[in-house]
Design an enzyme around this catalytic site. Structure first.
Site, PDB file in Angstrom:
ATOM      1  N   SER A 223      -7.609   0.210   1.534  1.00 37.82           N
ATOM      2  CA  SER A 223      -6.869   0.810   0.423  1.00 37.82           C
ATOM      3  C   SER A 223      -5.859  -0.146  -0.194  1.00 37.82           C
ATOM      4  O   SER A 223      -5.815  -0.306  -1.417  1.00 37.82           O
ATOM      5  CB  SER A 223      -6.167   2.087   0.896  1.00 37.82           C
ATOM      6  OG  SER A 223      -5.214   1.802   1.918  1.00 37.82           O
ATOM      7  N   ASP A 224      -5.025  -0.792   0.644  1.00 32.89           N
ATOM      8  CA  ASP A 224      -3.990  -1.644   0.055  1.00 32.89           C
ATOM      9  C   ASP A 224      -4.559  -2.963  -0.468  1.00 32.89           C
ATOM     10  O   ASP A 224      -4.061  -3.510  -1.459  1.00 32.89           O
ATOM     11  CB  ASP A 224      -2.836  -1.892   1.036  1.00 32.89           C
ATOM     12  CG  ASP A 224      -3.279  -2.457   2.361  1.00 32.89           C
ATOM     13  OD1 ASP A 224      -4.494  -2.458   2.653  1.00 32.89           O
ATOM     14  OD2 ASP A 224      -2.404  -2.878   3.151  1.00 32.89           O
ATOM     15  N   CYS A 225      -5.623  -3.472   0.152  1.00 33.75           N
ATOM     16  CA  CYS A 225      -6.275  -4.670  -0.375  1.00 33.75           C
ATOM     17  C   CYS A 225      -6.907  -4.379  -1.734  1.00 33.75           C
ATOM     18  O   CYS A 225      -6.852  -5.211  -2.651  1.00 33.75           O
ATOM     19  CB  CYS A 225      -7.344  -5.167   0.595  1.00 33.75           C
ATOM     20  SG  CYS A 225      -6.693  -5.641   2.199  1.00 33.75           S
ATOM     21  N   GLU A 228      -3.971  -4.202  -4.238  1.00 38.67           N
ATOM     22  CA  GLU A 228      -3.428  -5.510  -4.617  1.00 38.67           C
ATOM     23  C   GLU A 228      -4.445  -6.308  -5.425  1.00 38.67           C
ATOM     24  O   GLU A 228      -4.078  -7.031  -6.364  1.00 38.67           O
ATOM     25  CB  GLU A 228      -3.003  -6.291  -3.372  1.00 38.67           C
ATOM     26  CG  GLU A 228      -1.910  -5.625  -2.531  1.00 38.67           C
ATOM     27  CD  GLU A 228      -0.619  -5.351  -3.285  1.00 38.67           C
ATOM     28  OE1 GLU A 228      -0.396  -5.969  -4.352  1.00 38.67           O
ATOM     29  OE2 GLU A 228       0.171  -4.510  -2.814  1.00 38.67           O
TER      30      GLU A 228
END
Length: 469
Positions: A223-225, A228
């Protein structure tokens, strides 16, 4: 993913050839002669230095029951046939993981165990041969010898943050060649297809449009990759194409938004690879003494914040696409961040050290959601918490012991750290409270990870410079 190959090797009672190297390793690794090891007793032994999560009594009862009751039954006919069927299913899932990660696997532990399973199944198999050339993906030479990484790299993650840091310089033309190459890597590393087959059967989430932590070959959506990567691609899309290259196709932006929205849990938070599928009480049967909170994929402040920031940026640059869904997602995610904040204003960080890292994400996420220091008590408390940890030298320095003990702990001798100082500064700048920093702006700090120690301080200095120059 780790227990799949472990269960296969145990269920098959696999033992490789006993070579002189194996005998030497046994002599080196065990404190008693190998043939004298009491494996039933060893199940509950763990070095005190590694005992982070002691087994509760329910596990002792469960594992003992499996050993004394289950095993005698399932090693004999007819129950043995059921085990054989289960082992075939396990091997199908192992091959599915291998094929969908191009034999890199999700991490180094299941990589080597999956490879061993393929060899145990058939030493001459194509699957085993395909595993061999992906071993170097995990190896690197450090100052004190060869190491195996905890992941196949952090290429996509580092590139996304480096792009954001460089763009903050307002020197895009000067760094155009670097941004062009980084832009190409971002485009090349996005996952373009879901895994094949019935995803529910294979216990997989959709992945089309996501970004992994390392490379497209690895392929696991995070999710965070993804957030970003989406932020970096969006920022680059607004720069001159003659400088940074052609923008990502709009359909691929939409795919990234779609997978991000799909990863939000009912509580508004975002976990890592998938939705939080099950219940926290399953930690009662977590067999790993060295790791806690690993049985399910929990929602995290870092992942939730990153998703908010990416979706808010997308909504601003592409306001016509799924705007109501995005707005609702951001509102629920911001509420989640506020809900999990501790009374002292901190958040516990799981993907960096620790309260400083989480504070940066918590504040940035709430600001991206439209909150301000003046109208949001969570931001106010978070800034107060960070300011209370500033050292007399003007920096911040948080020990890894914060992660272990879940209490903010300074580095030994109150040493500042350049990366954590940058995180704290970026959080305060984002909240519009940089003027509250009590000491001079400097970085008299220790260095470690080269990507972190270069990227974040530069990013911080340039954000600071933009405020006052």
């Amino acid at each position: 993913m780790v227990y799949l190959p472990m269960s296969y090797l145990y269920g098959k009672r696999f033992v490789g050839p006993i070579t002189p190297t194996i005998r030497s390793l046994r002599k080196e690794l065990y404190t008693v002669p190998y043939h004298e090891v009491d494996w039933n007793k060893a199940r509950n032994l763990c070095a005190k230095e590694d005992l982070y999560y002691p087994h509760p009594m329910v596990q002792d009862v469960l594992w003992g029951s499996l050993h004394y009751v289950y095993e005698p039954v399932f090693t004999r006919w007819p129950a043995k046939q059921l085990r054989e069927s289960a082992l075939k299913t396990v091997m199908q899932h192992i091959h599915y993981e291998d094929e969908n990660t191009r034999y890199i696997c999700i991490g180094p532990v299941n990589k080597v165990l999956n490879m061993l399973c393929c060899w145990a199944e058939d030493p001459n198999s194509e699957a085993f041969k395909l595993h061999l050339p992906r071993i170097p993906d995990y190896l690197w030479i450090a100052e004190d010898g060869m190491k195996m990484q905890g992941y196949s790299g952090s290429q996509a993650w580092d590139t996304s943050f480096a792009i954001q840091a460089i763009i903050s310089t307002n020197l895009v033309e000067e760094y155009g060649p670097t941004l062009r190459k980084a832009h190409q890597y971002i485009k090349d590393s996005q996952v373009l297809e879901d895994c094949p087959g019935e995803l529910d059967y294979w216990y997989r989430h959709i992945s089309k449009g996501a970004w992994p932590f390392s490379t497209a070959d690895h392929g696991w959506p995070i999710s965070d990759c993804t957030a970003e990567g989406l932020k970096a691609a969006l920022l680059l899309s607004k720069l001159p194409t003659q400088t940074v290259g052609e923008s990502l196709d709009m359909k691929r932006f939409y795919d990234a938004v779609n997978v991000t929205l799909s990863l939000q849990n009912d509580d508004g938070g975002f976990a890592t690879y998938e939705l939080t599928r099950s219940y926290q009480w399953l930690e009662l049967i977590n067999p790993a003494e060295t790791f806690g909170d690993i049985v399910i994929d929990y929602p995290y402040v870092e992942c939730t914040s990153a998703a908010i920031q990416a979706l808010a940026l997308f909504k601003r640059l592409c306001p016509g696409h799924r705007s109501d869904e995005i707005e609702n997602c951001i509102a629920r995610a911001a509420k989640f961040i506020e809900t999990i904040q501790a009374a002292d204003g901190s958040w516990y960080g799981s993907w960096g050290v620790c309260f400083t890292y989480a504070g940066w994400f918590g504040i940035k996420g709430l600001v991206a959601a439209g909150r301000t220091y003046e109208d949001c008590s969570s931001i106010h408390k978070a800034c107060d918490f960070l300011l209370s940890k500033e050292l007399p030298s003007g920096g911040w320095g948080e020990s890894y012991l914060s992660c272990q003990n879940k209490v903010y702990t300074n580095l030994k001798d109150n040493r500042p750290n350049i990366v954590q100082t940058a995180w704290a500064m970026l959080a305060l700048i984002g909240a519009g409270q940089v003027q509250q920093i009590h000491h001079s702006f400097s970085f008299p700090c220790d260095l470690s990870n080269s990507s972190f120690s270069h990227g974040y301080p530069i990013w911080c200095i340039l954000e600071f410079r933009a405020l006052f120059i």
